[in-house]
Design an enzyme around this catalytic site. Structure first.
Site, short mmCIF file in Angstrom:
data_model
loop_
_atom_site.label_atom_id
_atom_site.label_comp_id
_atom_site.label_asym_id
_atom_site.label_seq_id
_atom_site.Cartn_x
_atom_site.Cartn_y
_atom_site.Cartn_z
N ASP A 44 0.86 -1.18 0.00
CA ASP A 44 0.00 0.00 0.00
C ASP A 44 0.90 1.23 0.00
OD1 ASP A 44 -1.62 2.16 0.49
OD2 ASP A 44 -2.73 1.23 2.14
N ASP A 61 -6.28 5.52 4.63
CA ASP A 61 -4.84 5.63 4.89
C ASP A 61 -4.42 5.10 6.27
OD1 ASP A 61 -3.65 7.36 2.51
OD2 ASP A 61 -5.64 8.14 3.01
N HIS A 107 -5.37 11.51 14.13
CA HIS A 107 -6.40 11.39 13.08
C HIS A 107 -7.57 10.50 13.49
CE1 HIS A 107 -3.92 13.53 10.33
NE2 HIS A 107 -2.96 12.63 10.35
N ASP A 113 2.31 18.69 13.99
CA ASP A 113 2.39 17.72 12.90
C ASP A 113 1.92 18.41 11.61
OD1 ASP A 113 2.29 14.41 12.57
OD2 ASP A 113 0.99 15.47 11.14
N HIS A 116 0.01 17.28 9.37
CA HIS A 116 -1.37 16.94 9.01
C HIS A 116 -2.36 17.54 10.02
CE1 HIS A 116 1.10 13.64 7.24
NE2 HIS A 116 0.28 13.85 6.21
N ASP A 155 6.68 15.36 10.70
CA ASP A 155 6.54 15.39 9.24
C ASP A 155 6.43 16.83 8.75
OD1 ASP A 155 4.06 15.71 10.43
OD2 ASP A 155 3.22 13.85 9.62
N TYR A 197 8.43 11.01 8.84
CA TYR A 197 8.70 9.85 7.99
C TYR A 197 10.05 9.87 7.31
CZ TYR A 197 3.91 9.62 9.25
OH TYR A 197 2.78 9.59 10.01
#
Ligand code: Q7Y
Ligand code: ZN
Length: 671
Positions: free
Chosen positions: A20, A92, A135, A172, A174, A265, A305
């Site tokens: 993935d 995700d 999330h 972060d 996101h 990230d 990451y």
């Protein structure tokens, strides 16, 4: 009081079992590499190791539904095919037979951290966890997250310790939509998030992530979204959002506890974020939060990451939590146009909720939706691109220098005190051996015959030199005449290789501006005297109606004016001068002292007049890195003060880009 580090290798024991592309970056090495870096640098050894635990069902149910918990509970017994199937209902994210166990440990580790901090076992700490949390929603996994570690921790802390207000800072890259949804209508939890957004084109592509989502009902104003509409955001962009949005609101809110969704990230090199902030910016972000809530700060790993950028950023964060001085911030050349547009929109959206933004210069509402403009026209991008450095974007990874080594001076805090004044614990009384040549020079220069004065001045010059050599971190001197001492230090600093000295003067004693506009000193003076006109770029009088006695106005001036100026100026020495009768309360003074230590590698020299003996203890404590006491919820500052600050900021922002809060083309404030 130490720093907790919470980590357990068990959380490396799950991984993606099928192909993935969206999930392949979330690897166990994220944790091992981060932890190994902490061990190798000796940072882990300096922390208090706190064991993890599994979150209980009751803990998890603080945020998640029973149905969801029951569903996740079955995953350890699923076959590969069943896991794939189960995963498909979410976005995700992937499941593994051991991820439920790890998710319980990740949430439990966060709660262990909260317990350690709330019970006073440690001052602050970091939890290195997998899976991340921000999330995940009440009944759904999302973006590598299973349980919402930080959201659970916020509810847990409120329930178990009866605290009233929790601040969650999500740096972060996101948007932690799970955290937002959890506390949307809750005014007791203030959620701040900046995130890559690109006008809703970037994952998770929600309108809910835009600046207009400020919270609902009673929680209106307690959700702050800063959307990044371009990639390539840098240190200046991050720091200006802290100075002009997060910190003023956070100080007004006055949290009892700060939780950080510490995803890295958002650092340079990250394949997801594609931002360009250097790992050492996290030292500053951390430092700037460490004087809130009396220092009670829990950082919890989320994303990150690029393994190199990740471990460097983790080390910067932990080292700052431990109290080591932050490295000097480099290349703060001001925020880019796109960041300024976001900043402008966020401030406008929150004006009605926060008095620190309320009386800000009228913001044109017609330009609020930069989103629609950009989506519709699709043009004007070329010019933008240059400013965000997007032109350099390529599939190749960008290289960046390793963050500079940070070392703690052998002596943290040195005090020059008259005989009879006791030296507080943890500090070193400082006297220089008296060199007759130096004494004579000083005698001529400052036209004084007082032996006491000359001894003090010669000690000060020696102290400044030792700071320059990093043998001493910071210092404090109780002197007979602050003006004379100040002149002496400035003079000497220039010869002792200090390239730039930031002089912060609190109170309205006569300060001779040396007529320097060569940039070797930047003088910022807080007082209630209207008299002084601004004298060019490097002499900035800040006039507040009630001087420094109005804590709200003063705090706002420090956060929105002094910090950005200081960061952009990047001094090698901060000279903090307090004149008698400044009216400043100890708490605000300690906040100022603490915040300024983010500059000049912590090299601050405080000068106070002899009569202010009582302030030696509180000042020394701040210099030693003890968090300043919370100022409590701040009331609205005086309208005239806010307006005066705003005028000052507008006048200075041509020279000092970090003072800007609007993009030239959207602001309508060009002058
Ligand atoms: C979640 C995350 C949590 C663009 C593809 C978008 C999004 C993956 C979710 C990221 N290259 N992928 O990092 S902190
Ligand atoms: Zn992330």
């Amino acid at each position: 009081m130490g720093t907790a580090l919470i980590y357990d290798e068990e959380m490396t024991k799950y991984k993606l079992l099928w192909v993935d592309p969206a999930c392949k970056i979330e690897v166990p090495e994220r944790l091992t590499v981060s932890h190994e870096a902490l061990v190798k640098t000796g940072l882990a050894d300096r922390c208090v190791a706190v064991p993890v635990r599994e979150a209980t069902e009751a803990d998890i149910l603080l945020v998640h539904s029973e149905e969801y918990l029951e569903a996740v509970k079955k995953t350890p017994y699923m076959t590969l095919e069943e896991l794939k199937e189960f995963t498909l209902q979410y976005g995700d994210v992937y499941f593994h037979p051991n991820i439920y166990h790890c998710a319980k440990l990740a949430a439990g580790a966060t709660l262990q951290l909260v317990d350690s901090v709330m019970t006073g076992k440690v001052r602050n700490g970091m939890a290195l966890v997998r899976p991340p949390g921000h999330h995940s929603m009440r009944s759904a996994a999302s973006g590598f997250c299973v349980f919402n570690n930080v959201a659970i921790a916020a509810r847990y802390a409120k329930q178990k310790y009866g605290i009233k207000r929790v601040l969650i800072v999500d740096w972060d890259v996101h948007h932690g939509q799970g955290v937002q949804y959890c506390f949307e209508d809750d005014p007791s939890v203030l959620y701040f998030s900046w995130h890559r957004y690109e006008h809703q084109k970037y994952w998770p592509q929600l309108r809910d992530s835009d600046y207009g989502c400020v919270g609902k009902e009673k929680g209106a104003g307690f959700n702050i979204n800063v959307p990044w509409n371009k990639v390539g955001m840098k240190n200046s962009d991050y720091l200006s959002v802290f100075c002009h949005v997060l910190l003023p609101i956070a100080y007004e809110f006055s949290p009892d506890l700060v939780l950080v969704c510490a995803g890295f990230d958002s650092a340079i090199g990250d394949p997801e974020g594609e931002m360009r902030a250097s790992p050492d910016v996290f030292a500053h972000l951390t430092h700037l939060l460490m004087n809130l809530a009396g220092g009670k700060l829990c950082a919890v790993l989320e994303g990150g990451y690029n393994l190199t950028s990740l471990h460097q950023s983790v080390c910067q964060t932990v080292q700052t939590l431990l109290g080591d001085p932050a490295p000097r911030p480099a290349n703060l050349d001001g925020p880019c146009t796109s960041a300024l547009e976001s900043l402008h929109c966020v401030r406008a959206a929150h004006r009605q909720y926060w008095s620190c933004l309320k009386h800000a210069a009228e913001l044109p509402t017609s330009d609020f939706s930069t989103k629609r403009i950009k989506l519709d026209e699709g043009g004007g991008e070329e010019e933008e691109r240059q400013k965000t450095g997007e032109e350099e974007k390529s599939t190749e990874e960008e290289a960046w220098p390793e963050p500079p080594k940070r070392f703690t001076p052998p002596v943290s805090t040195a005090l020059v005190l008259p005989e009879g004044v006791a030296c507080p614990d943890g500090c070193k009384r400082f006297t220089s051996s008296e060199d007759p040549v130096i004494i004579n020079k000083l005698r001529e220069k400052f036209l004084t015959d007082s032996d006491d004065d000359l001894t003090t001045l010669s000690s000060l010059t020696a102290l400044v030199e030792k700071m320059e050599k990093n043998e001493i971190g910071n210092g404090l001197a109780l002197v007979r005449d602050v003006s004379m001492a100040m002149m002496c230090v400035v003079e000497h600093a220039a010869t002792a290789h200090h390239d730039r000295v930031l002089i912060v003067c609190v109170g309205d004693a006569v300060v001779q501006s040396q007529g320097t506009d060569d940039g070797k000193t930047l003088l910022v003076q807080f007082s209630n005297k209207e008299s002084e006109e601004q004298k060019g770029k490097f002499h900035i009088p800040v006039c507040l109606k009630k001087g420094c006695s109005d804590v709200s106005g003063f705090t706002q001036a420090v956060l929105g004016l002094l910090l950005p100026l200081g960061y952009q100026y990047d001094p090698s020495l901060v000279l903090l001068v307090r004149t008698p009768g400044s009216g400043l309360c100890d708490g605000a003074w300690q906040q100022l002292t603490g915040l300024l230590q983010g500059l000049a590698q912590g090299h601050t020299l405080v000068l106070m007049q002899e009569g202010e003996k009582a302030c030696v203890g509180p000042t020394a404590s701040s210099l030693l890195g003890v968090a300043a006491p919370s100022l409590g919820k701040l009331h609205a500052p005086l309208t005239e003060d806010v307006e005066a600050l705003e005028r000052l900021r507008l006048g200075l922002q041509a020279d000092w880009k970090l003072l800007r809060t609007t993009a030239p083309e959207t602001g309508g404030e060009e002058h």
